[in-house]
Design a protein around this motif. Structure first.
Motif, PDB file in Angstrom:
ATOM      1  N   GLN A 192      65.575  18.906  45.371  1.00  0.00           N
ATOM      2  CA  GLN A 192      66.203  19.458  44.161  1.00  0.00           C
ATOM      3  C   GLN A 192      67.645  19.876  44.429  1.00  0.00           C
ATOM      4  O   GLN A 192      68.543  19.639  43.617  1.00  0.00           O
ATOM      5  N   ALA A 193      67.851  20.520  45.576  1.00  0.00           N
ATOM      6  CA  ALA A 193      69.207  20.959  45.919  1.00  0.00           C
ATOM      7  C   ALA A 193      70.115  19.745  46.130  1.00  0.00           C
ATOM      8  O   ALA A 193      71.295  19.771  45.780  1.00  0.00           O
ATOM      9  N   GLU A 198      74.765  16.843  44.353  1.00  0.00           N
ATOM     10  CA  GLU A 198      75.420  15.593  43.937  1.00  0.00           C
ATOM     11  C   GLU A 198      76.146  15.797  42.599  1.00  0.00           C
ATOM     12  O   GLU A 198      77.262  15.325  42.408  1.00  0.00           O
ATOM     13  N   ARG A 199      75.511  16.541  41.687  1.00  0.00           N
ATOM     14  CA  ARG A 199      76.116  16.766  40.360  1.00  0.00           C
ATOM     15  C   ARG A 199      77.352  17.662  40.431  1.00  0.00           C
ATOM     16  O   ARG A 199      78.265  17.515  39.633  1.00  0.00           O
ATOM     17  N   VAL A 200      77.343  18.657  41.348  1.00  0.00           N
ATOM     18  CA  VAL A 200      78.413  19.671  41.314  1.00  0.00           C
ATOM     19  C   VAL A 200      79.501  19.444  42.377  1.00  0.00           C
ATOM     20  O   VAL A 200      80.445  20.226  42.452  1.00  0.00           O
ATOM     21  N   ARG A 229      73.273  13.367  52.090  1.00  0.00           N
ATOM     22  CA  ARG A 229      72.997  12.283  51.125  1.00  0.00           C
ATOM     23  C   ARG A 229      73.656  12.581  49.788  1.00  0.00           C
ATOM     24  O   ARG A 229      74.225  11.700  49.135  1.00  0.00           O
ATOM     25  N   ALA A 230      73.576  13.837  49.364  1.00  0.00           N
ATOM     26  CA  ALA A 230      74.177  14.217  48.074  1.00  0.00           C
ATOM     27  C   ALA A 230      75.682  13.960  48.093  1.00  0.00           C
ATOM     28  O   ALA A 230      76.243  13.389  47.154  1.00  0.00           O
ATOM     29  N   ARG A 233      76.553  10.211  48.014  1.00  0.00           N
ATOM     30  CA  ARG A 233      76.433   9.619  46.671  1.00  0.00           C
ATOM     31  C   ARG A 233      77.562  10.075  45.756  1.00  0.00           C
ATOM     32  O   ARG A 233      77.971   9.350  44.865  1.00  0.00           O
ATOM     33  N   ALA A 234      78.047  11.304  46.000  1.00  0.00           N
ATOM     34  CA  ALA A 234      79.164  11.808  45.188  1.00  0.00           C
ATOM     35  C   ALA A 234      80.509  11.307  45.718  1.00  0.00           C
ATOM     36  O   ALA A 234      81.552  11.589  45.124  1.00  0.00           O
ATOM     37  N   GLY A 235      80.494  10.586  46.852  1.00  0.00           N
ATOM     38  CA  GLY A 235      81.743  10.088  47.443  1.00  0.00           C
ATOM     39  C   GLY A 235      82.584  11.192  48.064  1.00  0.00           C
ATOM     40  O   GLY A 235      83.796  11.062  48.187  1.00  0.00           O
ATOM     41  N   ARG A 236      81.946  12.284  48.483  1.00  0.00           N
ATOM     42  CA  ARG A 236      82.695  13.444  48.976  1.00  0.00           C
ATOM     43  C   ARG A 236      82.373  13.800  50.428  1.00  0.00           C
ATOM     44  O   ARG A 236      82.761  14.869  50.897  1.00  0.00           O
TER      45      ARG A 236
END
Ligand code: ZN
Ligand code: ZN
Length: 268
Positions: A192-193, A198-200, A229-230, A233-236
């Motif tokens: 979940q985290a 990834e969203r933030v 991984r997050a 996927r966010a490219g960060r």
């Protein structure tokens, strides 16, 4: 702004935030004497605190509040629903906050936002200076658009990575406790985290403390892998540093807005 977790996990939580002589403590969940000693071990003097904020009243966040308030003499900010019930009357100067209404303490602005957890109400916090923004989000069973909106655009986060779902379900906890932890008002799993991060993970984000890891149902390696991984996927992943917030000792601090070595290299 400097952020330093003093303790993180089910045995006690406290995070020190400091900026231009303003010093705040978010949660006071170690036993009182231990909390004071822990702060001093990190060379943070409790007597110099300007305010203490509580995210919620579970003991791992509130156990040392009376002692911290007494030693520091600092006002204690509780959710309005708690202060109006007269909770912690007698600990000193109890004040209130309301989610969505920032409180100014010295050079810092603190805004609470509601999260889903089974101590009702529970909040996260966004702490702002004119230059930087820090998001504190631990003890939430799930995230929603409100949480995502608050944590987006932060320079640094303190974010719950409580458990690995496989370890929880195959672990030693009794069934009802497993269900509570995994439930909508329990704690954020690594998965979940990961989705939340990834969203933030916006362009400003430079640093994440992975917080409130379960010592029974998680490992630092699993939590870090989920966070990586997050960020990928966010490219960060090249831009954000990760650090586990520790339970038994102060975690090294992070200074928001300070240039990192590779930023300097890029600038030169
Ligand atoms: Zn907790
Ligand atoms: Zn809690």
């Amino acid at each position: 702004m400097i952020v330093q977790p003093l303790a993180s996990g089910s045995k006690g939580n406290a995070v020190w935030v400091e900026h231009q002589g303003t010093r705040l403590l978010f949660d006071a969940g170690l036993p009182g004497p231990e909390l004071i000693a822990r702060a001093r071990a990190a060379e943070r003097e409790p007597k110099r605190l300007n305010a203490i904020f509580l995210s919620h009243l579970h003991l791992d966040h509130a156990r040392g509040l009376r002692r911290a308030a007494k030693v520091s003499g600092a006002p204690v900010f509780l959710h309005r629903a708690h202060s109006e019930r007269g909770l912690y009357r007698g600990v000193g100067d109890v004040r209130s906050f309301t989610p969505g209404e920032p409180r100014e303490i010295g050079s810092l602005s603190v805004e609470a936002f509601a999260v889903s957890h089974d101590a009702i109400p529970t909040v996260g916090f966004v702490v702002r200076t004119p230059e930087a923004r820090f998001g504190f989000a631990t003890d939430l069973g799930c995230s929603d658009e409100g949480v995502i909106e608050q944590l987006s655009g932060c320079d640094a986060l303190y974010l719950e990575f409580n458990h690995d779902e496989q370890m929880l379900w195959h672990g030693p906890y009794p069934g009802p406790l497993k269900e509570r932890i995994a439930g909508m008002q329990g704690h954020l799993s690594n998965a979940q985290a990961e989705r939340l991060l990834e969203r933030v993970a916006g362009e400003r984000l430079r640093f994440v403390f992975l917080a409130h890891l379960s010592e029974t149902n998680n490992t630092p390696e699993l939590a870090l892998a989920a966070a990586r991984r997050a960020l990928q996927r966010a490219g960060r992943e090249q831009h954000v540093e990760l650090r586990i917030a520790l339970q038994h000792t102060p975690t090294p601090p992070h200074e928001l807005g300070a240039l990192r070595t590779n930023d300097l290299e890029r600038a030169s």
